[in-house]
Design an enzyme around this catalytic site. Structure first.
Site, short mmCIF file in Angstrom:
data_model
loop_
_atom_site.label_atom_id
_atom_site.label_comp_id
_atom_site.label_asym_id
_atom_site.label_seq_id
_atom_site.Cartn_x
_atom_site.Cartn_y
_atom_site.Cartn_z
N TYR A 74 1.00 -1.27 0.07
CA TYR A 74 -0.04 0.12 -0.04
C TYR A 74 0.98 1.18 -0.12
CZ TYR A 74 -3.34 3.36 1.71
OH TYR A 74 -4.41 4.53 1.82
N ASN A 111 1.59 3.71 1.60
CA ASN A 111 2.41 4.21 2.67
C ASN A 111 3.02 3.35 3.45
OD1 ASN A 111 0.62 2.88 4.38
ND2 ASN A 111 -0.32 4.70 5.45
N LYS A 112 3.38 1.94 3.05
CA LYS A 112 4.09 1.08 3.60
C LYS A 112 5.66 1.25 3.22
CE LYS A 112 0.72 -1.23 5.63
NZ LYS A 112 -0.43 -0.83 5.35
N THR A 113 6.53 0.30 3.68
CA THR A 113 7.94 0.52 3.51
C THR A 113 8.40 0.42 2.37
OG1 THR A 113 8.42 -1.64 4.27
CG2 THR A 113 8.60 -0.15 5.91
N MET A 114 7.59 -0.13 1.32
CA MET A 114 7.89 -0.10 -0.23
C MET A 114 6.49 -0.25 -0.67
SD MET A 114 9.31 -3.64 -1.56
CE MET A 114 7.94 -3.48 -3.21
#
Ligand SMILES: *Cc1c(COP(=O)(O)O)cnc(C)c1O
Length: 386
Positions: A185, A187-190
């Site tokens: 998604y 806003n996740k880490t990638m």
């Protein structure tokens, strides 16, 4: 305060020219849906986690969790155990299958699900435990696997925050649970804009999830157009879902995956700075990973301590006035109307998560943020709480 300066959003994806080029390449190729890019992304993702894994790309981590629960045979009347301090996706997938979610409280230090609470929540209907590696800090997996073994139930990891994290030297995804779900998604880490990956070591589960990912078709679309049997022929062997990842996302994911080690290094550096420069304020700072372990630092969650003179909502407002975005992770599921009303849940049943919720806020931590931005967040917190 500093309202003349640019607003620092709570989160912002880090995508650059390489991502734009990769997406443009797919747009020019004539093949937009699942194909060579997504295939390559699956292979590279499995390698990134250390190999010897089946990786199945899907259009969200929610889809990944749904496929995993379906593949292990979760159905009506079954129960799955999950922490109350999580996003609703962790457990809504159990409801898709007619199963019930049993929510448990979390540990006061890590905010991960408390193994003692898991043991107490087990019934003859329990089929799976769904640990969530909250903010990227690995759960106490030895304790969770021991409970699962004792009761002959499965473990499906919600690893949406845990890319990449480690537990006792092993990468999350490699711990031997039935499956682990990752989120891409925005806003996740990638990110792949929207997307997810489910990984497993079990070839049978992988085969079932591949089939169910795309309508229960026995071969996927790309195979149909690139093999020697007639392209029009396929067989439906189950009422599957429409969860495949398009190549536009796969191409984006391949670039982001190459950048992930750099993203992690930057997140670790920013987290270390917050831990150092926010110490001394009336805050409970987030737990770091044990020495030598990786914490993915998807989020940086502060809790106001008893000594704080302002409420959580006042701190959020003051930060907003200073041009700084924040969030709260999470309004616990036991307070969400659907889950609260369905299971008659009361805050007193979840004292740790409930108190944590009342005191918590997540502050900006992302790679597209500058050192100066972080300095502003730190200075504002000193001004508000000091
Ligand atoms: C983001 C998230 C999900 C869902 O991920 P999607 O890819 O948006 O479906 C699930 N669980 C947790 C804990 C999350 O943070």
């Amino acid at each position: 305060m500093q309202t003349s300066q640019a607003f620092i959003p709570f989160a912002r994806p880090d995508t650059g020219e390489d991502e734009i080029e990769a997406v443009a390449r797919v747009l020019r190729s004539g093949w937009l849906s699942t194909g060579p890019e997504t295939r390559a992304f699956e292979t590279e993702f499995a390698e990134f986690l250390g190999g010897d894994l089946h990786a199945i790309a899907v259009n969200s981590a929610t889809a990944a969790l749904h496929l995993a629960l379906e593949a292990i045979g979760i159905g009506p009347g079954d129960e799955v155990i999950a922490p109350t301090l999580t996003f609703t996706a962790t457990v809504e997938v159990a409801r898709y299958l007619g199963a019930d979610a049993v929510l448990v409280d979390v540990d006061p230090v890590t905010l991960n699900m408390d193994p003692a609470r898991i043991e107490a929540a087990i019934t003859p209907r329990t089929k799976a435990i769904l640990p969530v590696h909250y903010s990227g800090l690995a759960c106490d997996m030895d304790a969770i696997f021991a409970i699962a073994k004792r009761h002959d139930i499965q473990v499906i990891e919600d690893a949406a925050h845990a890319l990449p994290s480690t537990y006792k030297g092993r990468t999350i995804g490699q711990l031997g649970s039935a499956a682990s779900a990752f989120s891409f998604y925005a806003n996740k880490t990638m990110t792949t804009a929207e997307g997810g990956m489910i990984v497993t070591r079990d070839a049978d589960l992988a085969a079932r999830m591949r089939v169910m990912r795309l309508h229960g078709i026995s071969r996927d679309v790309f195979d149909r157009f690139h093999s020697t049997t007639p392209g029009w022929y396929y067989e439906i062997i189950a009422p599957g879902f429409k969860y495949n990842m398009p190549d536009i996302s796969g191409a984006l994911g391949r670039v982001q995956l190459r950048r992930l080690p750099g993203f992690l290094a930057r997140r670790q550096q920013m987290a270390a700075r917050y831990l150092k420069e926010l110490s001394g304020l009336p805050l409970i700072l987030p737990a770091d990973a044990p020495a030598g372990e990786k914490h993915a630092w998807h989020m940086f969650v502060l809790r106001l301590s008893d000594a704080a003179k302002r409420s959580r909502d006042e701190v959020i407002q003051a930060l907003s006035d200073a041009g700084i975005g924040t969030s709260v992770h999470y309004l616990p599921l036991h307070r969400q109307p659907y889950w609260r009303d369905r299971y008659g849940l009361r805050p007193e049943q979840f004292p740790v998560a409930d108190l944590a919720y009342q005191r918590m806020l997540s502050i900006p931590l992302y790679t597209a943020m500058s050192d100066d931005d972080q300095a502003r967040v730190i200075a504002a917190l000193h001004q508000i709480l000091g």
